[in-house]
Structure formats: C-alpha cells, structure tokens
Design an enzyme around this catalytic site. Structure first.
Site, PDB file in Angstrom:
ATOM      1  N   ASP A 124      32.607   9.333   7.768  1.00  0.00           N
ATOM      2  CA  ASP A 124      32.915  10.602   8.434  1.00  0.00           C
ATOM      3  C   ASP A 124      32.873  10.401   9.951  1.00  0.00           C
ATOM      4  O   ASP A 124      31.945   9.792  10.479  1.00  0.00           O
ATOM      5  CB  ASP A 124      31.889  11.663   8.020  1.00  0.00           C
ATOM      6  CG  ASP A 124      32.405  13.072   8.173  1.00  0.00           C
ATOM      7  OD1 ASP A 124      33.156  13.318   9.128  1.00  0.00           O
ATOM      8  OD2 ASP A 124      32.036  13.933   7.343  1.00  0.00           O
ATOM      9  N   LYS A 273     -13.050  -2.154  -2.813  1.00  0.00           N
ATOM     10  CA  LYS A 273     -13.746  -2.406  -1.557  1.00  0.00           C
ATOM     11  C   LYS A 273     -13.061  -3.573  -0.869  1.00  0.00           C
ATOM     12  O   LYS A 273     -12.836  -4.622  -1.493  1.00  0.00           O
ATOM     13  CB  LYS A 273     -15.215  -2.738  -1.841  1.00  0.00           C
ATOM     14  CG  LYS A 273     -16.101  -2.830  -0.608  1.00  0.00           C
ATOM     15  CD  LYS A 273     -16.380  -1.453  -0.004  1.00  0.00           C
ATOM     16  CE  LYS A 273     -17.406  -1.533   1.120  1.00  0.00           C
ATOM     17  NZ  LYS A 273     -18.757  -1.857   0.634  1.00  0.00           N
ATOM     18  N   HIS A 274     -12.710  -3.397   0.381  1.00  0.00           N
ATOM     19  CA  HIS A 274     -12.047  -4.443   1.163  1.00  0.00           C
ATOM     20  C   HIS A 274     -10.824  -4.997   0.438  1.00  0.00           C
ATOM     21  O   HIS A 274     -10.623  -6.209   0.339  1.00  0.00           O
ATOM     22  CB  HIS A 274     -13.023  -5.551   1.542  1.00  0.00           C
ATOM     23  CG  HIS A 274     -14.076  -5.097   2.514  1.00  0.00           C
ATOM     24  ND1 HIS A 274     -13.771  -4.682   3.788  1.00  0.00           N
ATOM     25  CD2 HIS A 274     -15.419  -4.952   2.382  1.00  0.00           C
ATOM     26  CE1 HIS A 274     -14.891  -4.317   4.411  1.00  0.00           C
ATOM     27  NE2 HIS A 274     -15.898  -4.467   3.577  1.00  0.00           N
ATOM     28  N   GLU A 326     -16.379   6.547  -0.234  1.00  0.00           N
ATOM     29  CA  GLU A 326     -15.545   7.036   0.863  1.00  0.00           C
ATOM     30  C   GLU A 326     -14.478   8.023   0.376  1.00  0.00           C
ATOM     31  O   GLU A 326     -14.233   9.052   0.999  1.00  0.00           O
ATOM     32  CB  GLU A 326     -14.851   5.851   1.555  1.00  0.00           C
ATOM     33  CG  GLU A 326     -15.773   4.927   2.317  1.00  0.00           C
ATOM     34  CD  GLU A 326     -15.981   5.362   3.757  1.00  0.00           C
ATOM     35  OE1 GLU A 326     -15.523   6.456   4.120  1.00  0.00           O
ATOM     36  OE2 GLU A 326     -16.590   4.600   4.507  1.00  0.00           O
ATOM     37  N   ASN A 415      -6.875 -16.904  -3.819  1.00  0.00           N
ATOM     38  CA  ASN A 415      -6.886 -17.357  -5.210  1.00  0.00           C
ATOM     39  C   ASN A 415      -7.859 -16.490  -6.006  1.00  0.00           C
ATOM     40  O   ASN A 415      -8.994 -16.295  -5.590  1.00  0.00           O
ATOM     41  CB  ASN A 415      -7.348 -18.806  -5.299  1.00  0.00           C
ATOM     42  CG  ASN A 415      -6.282 -19.794  -4.908  1.00  0.00           C
ATOM     43  OD1 ASN A 415      -5.115 -19.611  -5.199  1.00  0.00           O
ATOM     44  ND2 ASN A 415      -6.711 -20.878  -4.256  1.00  0.00           N
ATOM     45  N   HIS A 538      -1.278 -11.883  -1.448  1.00  0.00           N
ATOM     46  CA  HIS A 538      -1.741 -12.297  -0.123  1.00  0.00           C
ATOM     47  C   HIS A 538      -1.936 -11.078   0.783  1.00  0.00           C
ATOM     48  O   HIS A 538      -1.352 -10.038   0.547  1.00  0.00           O
ATOM     49  CB  HIS A 538      -0.729 -13.246   0.516  1.00  0.00           C
ATOM     50  CG  HIS A 538      -0.868 -14.654  -0.001  1.00  0.00           C
ATOM     51  ND1 HIS A 538      -0.607 -14.980  -1.325  1.00  0.00           N
ATOM     52  CD2 HIS A 538      -1.246 -15.811   0.609  1.00  0.00           C
ATOM     53  CE1 HIS A 538      -0.811 -16.288  -1.491  1.00  0.00           C
ATOM     54  NE2 HIS A 538      -1.198 -16.809  -0.352  1.00  0.00           N
TER      55      HIS A 538
END
Length: 538
Positions: A124, A273-274, A326, A415, A538
């Site tokens: 358009d 956690k983390h 949390e 790992n 990762h």
C-alpha cells in the site's frame, strides 16, 4: 469539530456502522473504490475522492488519494493564517478525520506459493501516506487505523461533538506504529526475496521500568512483545506485591516454562532460584506437590519463585507460613488463599495467569550478545527416540517418571543432570539436580547425588522410616531415574552414578565413546536409554 471524514479501508469490518454513525452526526464522508461502493449499497451518502481531486482513480487504483486537495486538507495547520489562505486560494477543503487500513501485505506473503508480483501489488502506498499525513497533524485531525477504535470515537463525538486531545494523540501514535510495522514487514520480505538477506525486526512496546537489573546499580526495563497470547509473563496480572526486578522476570519465565514441560495431568509445582528449578514435583493435591518440591532443596527455596499449574488454594498458602518466597505465579488464587497471602507479606508478588494451560504462542527464542542477536527455534519436545541400549532392559513403568526427569533436566542450566523419584503412584519429585558445571562428572558426584542424600536425610528425619539411613537412601536411589542433558563423553559419569546406586539413566547419546559408556553400564547392570535429543540450556 469533525465536519469531513475520509474513509478508505481494506479491512471493511465495522465500516458501514461507523460511517452510518458519522452520517447521523452530519459529517460529510469522502471515500474511494470498494469502500465507497459498500457505503452506497448501505444507503450512506458518499463523495468519491475523484470528485474532490478532479482526477479519476488511475493505473489500476495505484493512484487515487495522492493529491494536494487530499493531503493539503489533512496537513493544513488550522491556526496558521498562511496555510489557511493557501488552502482557500487552491479551493482545498479541510479533512478532519481519516479512517484507513492497509492492503493485507503480511497476509498475502504468508500464503503458500505467493509470487513476488502478487506481493508487490499488495504494498500500500496511498494508505500509509494518508495515515502519516493525518497523524502528523493530530492536533487537528483524528486518524483511525484500527476498526476496534470506531465505537470509542463515535461515543466521544456523540457526547461532546469532538474527538478529545488525548484520543487524537493515542490514535496518532497508533497510526505511526502501524505504518512502521507495515514497512518493517515489507523490508523483511523484500530483503530476503530480492537481496537474499535475512533481516530481523522486532516489535516490543509498553516499556515498564523495573526495580533494578541483575544487580542494584543496573537499570532495567520490561517490554511486551506485540501479539503474543497465551501463557506469557507479559499477560500475567499482578494481584499484590512490589514491582518486579529483572531477575524476577528471568526466574519466573524459567518456572513457567518448567511447569509447562511437566504438563497438567496432576497438580505440579516448580520452585526456581537463580534461573534453575531447585524444586519440582507433581502430586495428587497442590499441597502435596508443593511439600515435595520444597523438599527438593529447602535451603535454595528461601527467596525463590513458585509456579503452579493449578489454582493456588488455602492449604498450600498455609504451608508457606514462615517461609520466604519472592513470587507465586498461578492460573488463579482462591479468594481465602489470596487474602491470606496478601496478609503474609506486603512485598510478596502474586501473579495470575489465567491462560496458563494454553500453548505457547511463539516458535523462536532470542538472545542478545554485544553487537548481535541470536535467534533459534524454541526447544520443543523431550525425546526423538526411545532406545534401550543396554542388556538390562529399561522398564516401561519408568517411562512417565523418565519423561518428568527429562523435563526437569531440560529446564536446568547445562551441564546438567537431574534425579527424579516416584514417591507415590503417578506422583514424581525431582530429588536433586546438578546444574551449570563445566563438566558432567561434577554435576553428578559433587551436586546431584550429594544433594539427593542431603535431601533424603531431612525427609528421613521427618518421616522416621524403620530402617537405617544408608539402607533408606540406597533403596530410594535405586528406583530413581537420572537424566543428562547431553551425552556422556566418558564412562566416568556411569561409574559415579553406580557408586550412588543409580540403576536407570536417560541420555541423548551421540558420543564417539558411546560403546565404552554402554559397556560400562552393562558391566554395572545399569539400564540406559538413548533419546537422540540434547537439551543444553545456556
């Protein structure tokens, strides 16, 4: 005041009703082509653009609105005497509203077998130009590109006779955003088709400043991806608690994806956690699942994020008494549980996601690295094959537990290895995990098996079974499944698993030393399945 409106739409949803509403307000309507025909067929008086410009639509409709008597009527600054004088001199009448949506370019190129010529014809030109002209002069012109806005605009016109300043500002931004997205789609398609070049353009809006980034000194913002539906944090509703931080979003996303991998056959709980699930379990009740997930690592569960696949109930809320978490993310909260949790802490974030059990509405993931963006397909599925590669056959009754164990491993940073146990019929718990290690051996011997024994010691003390502790943990580990996110490069992982009495192992396979690994498993009477699907995270 809206005295004159130009309507020219590709998507004709609601346009007749909108035009009829404008006509009832004595607003003159200008239109083009198919839109004009539709309005006339509905008995709505309409002036053709060609009558305004003095030129017919030409070149197959490619040229119709690109004319000073249209764009002068839109761009003229009403408060500028020279503009108004030039408009009067050239017999340019002002246009106070534009309702335009664009040729369906994105729909066209998504069709199977579409050719370049068809795609080009659905670019358009006049439509985006009208939207941009009207949006540029939003102080005087209302620009409408979304049929969903028709009702609100008519309501304002009927109640006050004008389109409010705030509405015109919102509509202008929406129009510029719409044309930007449209041009982005064209660029992406033509770059690939004509130049053989992949272009990635992303669209995120509604930026919200977060409490902080990964660390206190870093600023952070959360943006919503356009058009994403279903189970996504951008669709969660915060019912209680302080604002979220960067890490809260990262961990909550991991918890959500972990629970989605486990499924919804039974109540399930992930404790993260983390950015690792430190607790994961299913149960016959939510509280049962929560108790066993908490047993997975009570120390790490301090300050964690909890995600469930079912409505959070009062019994589960009471279980958390004296425990610091949390965030709780759930499809919903029972009223009593919600009030109890609100009273528990002013800072506890409670996130409701009613779309929880829908499918993810995205096939790709992205990761920014300095100077570039990585895009990949989302990791979908648990295994590609199910091959028992050892002399000791893998029991079919371990299949569901094994799938749970793979789902846990898939959500854990590589790992990684995970140990899972069927503590009750059809109910599973991640007994422990080893995550984020540079080598798989440490994930097994220093983390997963060591943590499993520590966790079992706490359960042993609580349940007081009638057997020595060593006999207790050996009996449980002998029924566990151990999943690895990638192949075993050497047989040392199998040896360390045997030292902890682990008899069932899941691995993708694919190492050049698979034969050596299988030989060792056979020597130690371990049953092992190769799945063919790696799950690095990762």
């Amino acid at each position: 005041m809206v005295k004159r409106a130009l309507l020219s739409v590709s998507d004709k949803t609601g346009i007749v009703e909108f035009a009829r509403g404008l006509e009832q307000l004595n607003i003159e309507i200008i239109s083009t082509g198919g839109t004009a025909r539709m309005l006339r067929d509905a008995g709505i008086e309409t002036t053709d653009v060609s009558e305004v410009t003095g030129f017919p639509e030409m070149m197959g409709g490619r040229v119709k609105t690109l004319h000073p008597r249209i764009h002068g009527g839109l761009l003229c600054l009403r408060e500028d005497a020279s503009h108004m004088g030039e408009a009067e001199k050239e017999s340019i009448e002002l246009i106070d509203m534009v309702a335009v949506n664009l040729y369906p370019f994105e729909i066209t190129i998504s069709k199977e077998g579409v050719n370049l010529e068809e795609a080009i014809e659905n670019i358009d030109i006049g439509g985006p130009t009208l939207l941009r002209s009207a949006a540029k002069n939003y102080s005087s012109v209302a620009v409408v590109c979304d049929p969903d806005d028709y009702g609100h605009i008519l309501k304002e016109l009927r109640s006050s006779g004008v389109v409010s300043d705030q509405t015109r500002e919102t509509l202008a931004v929406k129009a510029f955003r719409h044309t930007a997205d449209y041009d982005s789609t064209i660029d992406t398609y033509l770059s690939k088709t004509l130049l053989g070049e992949d272009v990635l353009r992303m669209n995120f809006t509604d930026g919200v400043k977060l409490r902080y980034g990964e660390n206190w000194h870093q600023e952070a913002t959360f943006y919503k991806e356009k058009g994403i539906e279903g189970p996504a944090l951008s669709n969660a509703k915060q019912l209680h608690g302080k604002e979220l931080s960067y890490n809260n979003y990262v961990d909550a996303d991991n918890a959500l994806q972990t629970i989605k991998e486990v499924g919804n056959k039974k109540p399930a709980v992930a404790i993260v956690k983390h950015n690792n699930p430190c607790g994961l379990a299913t149960g016959n009740t939510l509280t049962e699942a929560l108790q066993h997930a908490w047993d997975g690592d009570p120390i790490s569960a301090f300050g964690s994020i909890i995600c469930t696949n079912t409505v959070f109930d009062m019994e589960s809320a009471e279980f958390l008494k004296g425990k610091f978490v949390e965030i709780i993310l759930a499809p919903g909260f029972e009223h009593d549980a919600l009030e109890y949790l609100k009273e528990k802490s002013a800072n506890l974030r409670l996130l409701e996601l009613p779309q929880f059990n829908e499918s993810f509405d995205t096939d790709s993931t992205y990761k920014y690295v300095i100077g570039g963006m990585l895009k990949q397909q989302r990791n979908i599925g648990l295994y590609e094959k199910w091959d028992c590669v050892t002399d000791a056959q893998y029991p079919e009754e371990k299949r569901e537990l094994s799938e749970f164990c793979i789902a846990a491993c898939k959500s854990t940073k590589s790992n990684s290895v995970t140990l899972a146990y069927e503590y009750s019929e059809g109910c599973f718990v991640m007994l422990s995990m080893g995550a984020g290690q540079p080598n798989r051996v440490d994930s097994i011997r220093k983390l997963a098996t060591t943590k499993a024994k520590e966790n079992l010691e706490k359960i042993y003390e609580r349940e007081k079974p009638d057997m020595p502790f060593e006999e207790y943990w050996e009996s449980i580990l002998s029924e566990c499944v151990m999943a690895s996110d990638a192949f075993f490069p050497f047989d040392d992982s199998i040896i360390h698993a045997d030292e902890s009495n682990i008899r069932y192992i899941i691995s993708p396979g694919g190492s050049i030393r698979d034969d050596e690994v299988i030989t060792t498993a056979n020597r130690l009477n371990i049953s092992m399945v190769f799945t063919g699907m790696r799950h690095f995270l990762h």
